[in-house]
Write a protein that holds these residues in place. Structure first.
Motif, mmCIF file in Angstrom:
data_model
loop_
_atom_site.group_PDB
_atom_site.id
_atom_site.type_symbol
_atom_site.label_atom_id
_atom_site.label_comp_id
_atom_site.label_asym_id
_atom_site.label_seq_id
_atom_site.Cartn_x
_atom_site.Cartn_y
_atom_site.Cartn_z
ATOM 1 N N LEU A 178 4.284 8.516 -7.646
ATOM 2 C CA LEU A 178 3.277 9.324 -6.974
ATOM 3 C C LEU A 178 3.927 10.651 -6.590
ATOM 4 N N TYR A 179 3.188 11.750 -6.685
ATOM 5 C CA TYR A 179 3.789 13.073 -6.483
ATOM 6 C C TYR A 179 2.723 14.036 -5.972
ATOM 7 N N THR A 180 3.177 15.122 -5.388
ATOM 8 C CA THR A 180 2.268 16.199 -4.986
ATOM 9 C C THR A 180 2.340 17.321 -6.024
ATOM 10 N N HIS A 191 0.852 -1.185 0.000
ATOM 11 C CA HIS A 191 0.000 0.000 0.000
ATOM 12 C C HIS A 191 0.892 1.241 0.000
ATOM 13 N N ALA A 192 0.608 2.163 -0.889
ATOM 14 C CA ALA A 192 1.363 3.416 -0.961
ATOM 15 C C ALA A 192 0.386 4.581 -0.926
ATOM 16 N N MET A 193 0.821 5.683 -0.362
ATOM 17 C CA MET A 193 -0.033 6.855 -0.223
ATOM 18 C C MET A 193 0.813 8.113 -0.320
ATOM 19 N N ILE A 194 0.203 9.170 -0.883
ATOM 20 C CA ILE A 194 0.828 10.489 -0.884
ATOM 21 C C ILE A 194 -0.289 11.517 -0.759
ATOM 22 N N GLY A 195 -0.042 12.604 -0.005
ATOM 23 C CA GLY A 195 -1.092 13.590 0.220
ATOM 24 C C GLY A 195 -0.530 14.975 0.438
ATOM 25 N N ASP A 196 -1.426 15.937 0.510
ATOM 26 C CA ASP A 196 -1.038 17.350 0.603
ATOM 27 C C ASP A 196 -2.106 18.099 1.394
ATOM 28 N N VAL A 197 -1.712 18.666 2.545
ATOM 29 C CA VAL A 197 -2.616 19.509 3.332
ATOM 30 C C VAL A 197 -2.538 20.928 2.786
ATOM 31 N N CYS A 198 -3.674 21.556 2.547
ATOM 32 C CA CYS A 198 -3.657 22.924 2.034
ATOM 33 C C CYS A 198 -3.158 23.868 3.121
ATOM 34 N N GLY A 199 -2.561 24.943 2.691
ATOM 35 C CA GLY A 199 -1.987 25.897 3.627
ATOM 36 C C GLY A 199 -0.530 25.580 3.876
ATOM 37 N N HIS A 200 0.148 26.502 4.547
ATOM 38 C CA HIS A 200 1.580 26.362 4.732
ATOM 39 C C HIS A 200 1.955 26.753 6.150
ATOM 40 N N GLY A 201 2.743 25.939 6.787
ATOM 41 C CA GLY A 201 3.198 26.267 8.123
ATOM 42 C C GLY A 201 3.281 25.035 8.997
ATOM 43 N N PRO A 202 3.739 25.209 10.230
ATOM 44 C CA PRO A 202 3.907 24.067 11.131
ATOM 45 C C PRO A 202 2.609 23.369 11.489
ATOM 46 N N ASP A 203 1.489 24.113 11.541
ATOM 47 C CA ASP A 203 0.205 23.475 11.861
ATOM 48 C C ASP A 203 -0.195 22.500 10.757
ATOM 49 N N GLU A 204 -0.013 22.912 9.506
ATOM 50 C CA GLU A 204 -0.329 22.022 8.377
ATOM 51 C C GLU A 204 0.607 20.825 8.352
ATOM 52 N N ALA A 205 1.895 21.061 8.679
ATOM 53 C CA ALA A 205 2.841 19.948 8.730
ATOM 54 C C ALA A 205 2.430 18.945 9.799
ATOM 55 N N ALA A 206 1.997 19.445 10.943
ATOM 56 C CA ALA A 206 1.564 18.551 12.020
ATOM 57 C C ALA A 206 0.326 17.757 11.610
ATOM 58 N N LEU A 207 -0.612 18.412 10.921
ATOM 59 C CA LEU A 207 -1.814 17.716 10.472
ATOM 60 C C LEU A 207 -1.457 16.643 9.447
ATOM 61 N N GLY A 208 -0.506 16.941 8.577
ATOM 62 C CA GLY A 208 -0.056 15.942 7.607
ATOM 63 C C GLY A 208 0.520 14.711 8.294
ATOM 64 N N VAL A 209 1.288 14.921 9.349
ATOM 65 C CA VAL A 209 1.846 13.795 10.102
ATOM 66 C C VAL A 209 0.728 12.977 10.739
#
Length: 483
Positions: A411-413, A287-305
């Motif tokens: 797979l790419y963003t 299983h492979a996955m790639i994703g992108d949270v909209c917005g930029h900053g540490p909060d978005e990075a944390a949500l991505g994790v």
């Protein structure tokens, strides 16, 4: 195809494999740290107290170096909250003398700064009065160590008054006054935190002026050094934390080859809003996955994790397709700070024989597949569902695709396709990316080399650093792996 596009960043990108600490502070020369303290006598040829450090030198020779470079070229900016050294900028110095009888025992001669301007002197008879006079324009404190500290007796601590002043004015330079010949007490005062010490009854205008400028510059240098060290430590801690949050693929037992490239858009960051992961379940499915949270900053990075970790846990628990994406949307809705935050996602589950795969797209660009004898192209994206977090109760159909015996799946963003071409407004786009990867494959590039070349070329076409996160994952199956 219409793809939700996260807002563009306004800061330059930073490589994920490089840790940029805070810029090095340039200080105004001269020694730093407590060991640089000196005592002075009434003149250049007068007695000189011992140094608090490994080497001793008259304060005239040390402070003269500061006077010669009172307005240095390219000196470091004063750290926030630190009194500005007038000898390094403009305007005159202000000195606060704390002594119980300033008109009697301590005589402060007329003082001039490096530019010839008079040094302003304020006097305080006790620490209560000193606290009232300690305004932002005071750069240096001249403290008589014989002054009693509040609530203390002379038997308690001979440096009690100094400890009190250092706690009262931690951002100011302090020169201690002690009795002539009492160099041991003066040296201890420098060790505790004073910038210098002088003999109380041997003050000289020229040397005192230099000592004041020296103390102010040294305090400024010490503060800049300390903040630089603290900044470096924070950067190292953040780097260790962010490295720990990047995924480690779980592909034990799989014949597939894996490669990934990650480049955050935030300056001096290792982690952005893009996220990816790859795991192999006990039945042999990869299983492979790639994703992108909209917005930029540490909060978005944390949500991505959070989404990545949730995806791994749900996948290992046996969920896939629409059920998995629906649960991830619930996670996103509960964890996001703003109802407008969404995330695009692409998931691929590759059958144990490696020849077939299931594809789910949630507002995300379709993967690129390359097979021998056929030009590289996109997997089907007609069943692309909405991004996670946009529509309550949304569905994400799973499309079955044939991969074949030998293939390469990328797979790419959207950071890879939204870079501009040169100085114009035209973007690379999916068609430009496909043409670029076809050419690179024709040049024999595979695996990590292919991803490195693709990201580098996109950056060059953009004319510099990319402003969006870029994540690329490559899975390859060779002819030797299949039957």
């Amino acid at each position: 195809m219409p793809v939700p596009v996260p807002r563009q960043r306004a800061v330059p990108a930073a490589e994920s494999d490089a840790v940029d600490g805070p810029p090095a502070a340039s200080t105004t020369g001269g020694p730093s740290g407590p060991s640089a303290g000196r005592s002075v006598g009434p003149s250049a040829g007068g007695p000189v107290g011992p140094s608090a450090g490994p080497s001793a030198a008259p304060v005239e020779s040390v402070s003269a170096a500061f006077e010669a470079s009172a307005v240095p070229q390219g000196s470091a900016p004063t750290p926030a909250g630190v009194p500005v050294a007038a000898s390094a900028t403009t305007g005159s110095l202000t000195l606060l003398l704390i002594e119980d009888d300033p008109g009697g025992s301590v005589i402060v001669p007329d003082l001039l700064d490096a530019s010839g301007q008079p040094i302003r002197v304020r006097t305080a008879r006790n620490l209560t009065e000193a606290e009232r006079l300690l305004t932002d324009d005071v750069q240096c404190i001249l403290l008589d160590l014989a002054l009693p500290a509040p609530g203390r007796t002379g038997e308690d601590d001979e440096l009690a008054v100094l400890h009190h002043v250092l706690a009262l004015a931690p951002r100011h330079a302090v020169i201690a006054l002690t009795a002539s010949g009492d160099s041991e007490r003066g040296t201890e005062a420098v060790r505790v935190g004073a910038q210098d010490y002088l003999f109380r009854d041997e003050l000289d205008s020229r040397l005192l002026s230099r000592a004041i400028r020296y103390a102010v510059e040294r305090k400024r240098s010490d503060t800049a050094e300390r903040r630089l060290a603290e900044g470096r430590m924070r950067a190292q801690e953040n780097a260790r934390l962010e490295r720990g949050l990047l995924p480690t693929p779980l592909l034990d037992g799989s014949s597939l080859r894996f490669a990934a490239r990650y480049r955050p858009g935030r300056s001096r960051a290792l982690l952005g809003g893009d996220f990816y992961d790859t795991v192999r379940t006990p039945d042999g499915t990869v299983h492979a996955m790639i994703g992108d949270v909209c917005g930029h900053g540490p909060d978005e990075a944390a949500l991505g994790v959070e989404l990545r970790i949730a995806w791994r846990a749900l996948t290992l628990a046996g969920l896939c397709g629409d059920e998995l994406l629906g649960t991830l949307q619930q996670v996103l809705e509960h964890e996001r700070d703003d109802d407008e935050i969404f995330a695009t996602l692409c998931t691929v589950d590759i059958a144990p024989d490696g020849r077939r795969a299931g594809l789910c797209l949630a507002g995300h660009p379709a993967p690129l597949i390359s097979r021998p004898g056929r030009p590289a192209g996109l997997l089907p994206y007609d069943n692309n569902g909405p991004a996670l977090g946009l529509l309550p109760g949304a569905r994400w159909p799973r499309t079955q695709v044939e991969l074949g015996r030998e293939w390469s799946l990328m797979l790419y963003t959207d950071g890879l396709i939204e870079g501009r071409i040169g100085g114009g407004r035209e973007r690379l786009g999916q068609d430009g990316m496909i043409a670029m990867v076809r050419r690179q494959l024709g040049e024999g590039l595979r695996g990590e080399a292919l991803l490195r070349a693709a990201v580098s070329e996109v950056r060059e076409l953009n004319g510099g650093e990319l402003t969006d996160d870029v994540a690329v994952v490559l899975l390859e199956r060779g002819a030797a792996a299949g039957g």
